[in-house]
Design an enzyme around this catalytic site. Structure first.
Site, PDB file in Angstrom:
ATOM      1  CB  SER A   7      -0.892   0.014   1.236  1.00  0.00           C
ATOM      2  OG  SER A   7      -1.444   1.311   1.378  1.00  0.00           O
ATOM      3  CG  HIS A  32      -3.905  -1.525  -1.630  1.00  0.00           C
ATOM      4  ND1 HIS A  32      -5.025  -2.253  -1.965  1.00  0.00           N
ATOM      5  CD2 HIS A  32      -4.277  -0.744  -0.583  1.00  0.00           C
ATOM      6  CE1 HIS A  32      -6.022  -1.931  -1.160  1.00  0.00           C
ATOM      7  NE2 HIS A  32      -5.595  -1.013  -0.304  1.00  0.00           N
ATOM      8  CG  ASP A  34      -5.135   2.436   0.963  1.00  0.00           C
ATOM      9  OD1 ASP A  34      -6.080   1.643   0.843  1.00  0.00           O
ATOM     10  OD2 ASP A  34      -3.995   2.099   1.345  1.00  0.00           O
ATOM     11  CG  MET A  36      -8.313   7.155   2.625  1.00  0.00           C
ATOM     12  SD  MET A  36      -7.412   7.141   4.181  1.00  0.00           S
ATOM     13  CE  MET A  36      -6.646   5.511   4.108  1.00  0.00           C
ATOM     14  CG  HIS A  65      -9.311   0.233  -0.449  1.00  0.00           C
ATOM     15  ND1 HIS A  65      -8.667  -0.012   0.754  1.00  0.00           N
ATOM     16  CD2 HIS A  65     -10.644   0.240  -0.183  1.00  0.00           C
ATOM     17  CE1 HIS A  65      -9.579  -0.147   1.700  1.00  0.00           C
ATOM     18  NE2 HIS A  65     -10.774   0.013   1.171  1.00  0.00           N
ATOM     19  CG  MET A  67     -11.333   3.269   2.223  1.00  0.00           C
ATOM     20  SD  MET A  67      -9.763   3.219   3.088  1.00  0.00           S
ATOM     21  CE  MET A  67      -8.643   3.293   1.689  1.00  0.00           C
ATOM     22  CG  MET A 136     -11.576  -2.643   5.234  1.00  0.00           C
ATOM     23  SD  MET A 136     -10.041  -2.287   4.348  1.00  0.00           S
ATOM     24  CE  MET A 136      -8.989  -1.643   5.649  1.00  0.00           C
ATOM     25  CG  PHE A 142      -5.492   6.638  10.315  1.00  0.00           C
ATOM     26  CD1 PHE A 142      -5.007   7.902   9.991  1.00  0.00           C
ATOM     27  CD2 PHE A 142      -6.778   6.533  10.824  1.00  0.00           C
ATOM     28  CE1 PHE A 142      -5.793   9.030  10.193  1.00  0.00           C
ATOM     29  CE2 PHE A 142      -7.559   7.652  11.030  1.00  0.00           C
ATOM     30  CZ  PHE A 142      -7.059   8.915  10.712  1.00  0.00           C
ATOM     31  CG  ASP A 174      -6.190  -2.869   3.151  1.00  0.00           C
ATOM     32  OD1 ASP A 174      -5.119  -2.614   3.731  1.00  0.00           O
ATOM     33  OD2 ASP A 174      -6.806  -2.050   2.441  1.00  0.00           O
TER      34      ASP A 174
HETATM   35  C1  DX5 Z   1      -6.237   1.435   5.699  1.00  0.00           C
HETATM   36  C2  DX5 Z   1      -5.839   1.177   4.266  1.00  0.00           C
HETATM   37  C3  DX5 Z   1      -4.764   0.193   4.133  1.00  0.00           C
HETATM   38  C4  DX5 Z   1      -3.488   0.572   4.818  1.00  0.00           C
HETATM   39  C5  DX5 Z   1      -2.861  -0.677   5.341  1.00  0.00           C
HETATM   40  O1  DX5 Z   1      -7.340   2.277   5.732  1.00  0.00           O
HETATM   41  O2  DX5 Z   1      -6.937   0.694   3.518  1.00  0.00           O
HETATM   42  O3  DX5 Z   1      -4.521  -0.172   2.792  1.00  0.00           O
HETATM   43  O4  DX5 Z   1      -2.586   1.237   3.995  1.00  0.00           O
HETATM   44  O5  DX5 Z   1      -1.755  -0.318   6.050  1.00  0.00           O
HETATM   45  P1  DX5 Z   1      -0.995  -1.281   7.036  1.00  0.00           P
HETATM   46  O6  DX5 Z   1      -0.527  -2.473   6.258  1.00  0.00           O
HETATM   47  O7  DX5 Z   1       0.117  -0.417   7.536  1.00  0.00           O
HETATM   48  O8  DX5 Z   1      -1.985  -1.673   8.116  1.00  0.00           O
HETATM   49 ZN    ZN Z   2      -6.504  -0.251   1.446  1.00  0.00          ZN
END
Ligand code: DX5
Ligand code: ZN
Length: 215
Positions: A7, A32, A34, A36, A65, A67, A136, A142, A174
């Protein structure tokens, strides 16, 4: 058959092109990303422009992904920007089946995402519309959070459901993935492991990716 998706949330945001470019050499299978929006999750990252900017820096598939609230509105912008896989949260979408179909219609692979507290029945009736389901293992928003111990049981239950309804379904996990939790997830039936902190904080990212894969 296990795929590793580092990620970029834990990469250097001032040098994302460099970090995305390193992932293939480290042995990663996917990138990956993210997204947000500050509403669906209490954090803000980046939009389609970042996906477009990073696309030339790696040949690996981009796993986006979302969010965000109203994810259906963002399917085409992210696909046009270069996303290969687009996943949307069941909690954010009143018309999940329509959105999954919309993702497939663009030619991307489709996935539904469930927060830790959302039961599997939220995706049971759309499993055939999914190439993957992302579970998840932390509450999203985070990187670097702790893996929730109830997840392996949920992964195994999804595997059983998928064996009946869509045997080709990939199960992505994840949040909080490290060598120890990766093993639990692989044994429960996960096939794609996302890892941010574990990969980017490692002094040997290639070795870490091998460990996560169970090689
Ligand atoms: C969290 C994200 C993840 C995150 C995972 O909201 O969707 O993809 O980056 O990070 P780690 O592997 O550090 O938990
Ligand atoms: Zn993610």
């Amino acid at each position: 058959m296990i795929k590793i998706a580092p990620s970029l949330l834990s990469a250097d945001f001032a040098d994302l092109g460099r970090d995305a470019g390193r992932l293939a050499n480290w042995g990663a299978d996917l990138v990956h990303m993210d997204v947000m929006d500050g509403h669906f999750v209490p954090n803000i990252t980046f939009g389609p422009a970042m996906v477009r900017a990073l696309r030339p820096h790696t040949a690996l598939p981009l796993d986006v992904h979302l969010m965000v609230e109203n994810p259906a509105a963002w399917v085409s912008p992210f696909r046009d920007a270069g996303a290969d896989i687009i996943t949307v949260h069941a909690e954010a979408d009143r018309h999940l089946q329509r959105t999954l179909q919309k993702i497939r219609d663009t030619g991307a692979q489709s996935g539904a995402v469930l927060n830790p507290a959302t039961p599997l029945c939220a995706v049971e009736h759309v499993l055939r519309d999914c190439d993957l389901v992302l579970l998840m293992c932390v509450n999203p928003g985070f990187g670097g959070q702790r893996f929730l111990p109830q997840l392996p049981e949920k992964i195994a239950a999804l595997r059983r459901l998928a064996d009946r309804l869509n045997p080709a379904l990939e199960i992505e996990v994840d949040g909080g993935i490290d060598p120890e939790t990766a093993k639990l997830c692989r044994e429960a039936g996960a096939t794609i492991l996302v890892a941010g902190h574990a990969v980017f904080s490692s002094t040997d990212p290639a070795g870490m990716i091998r460990q996560l894969r169970g090689a």
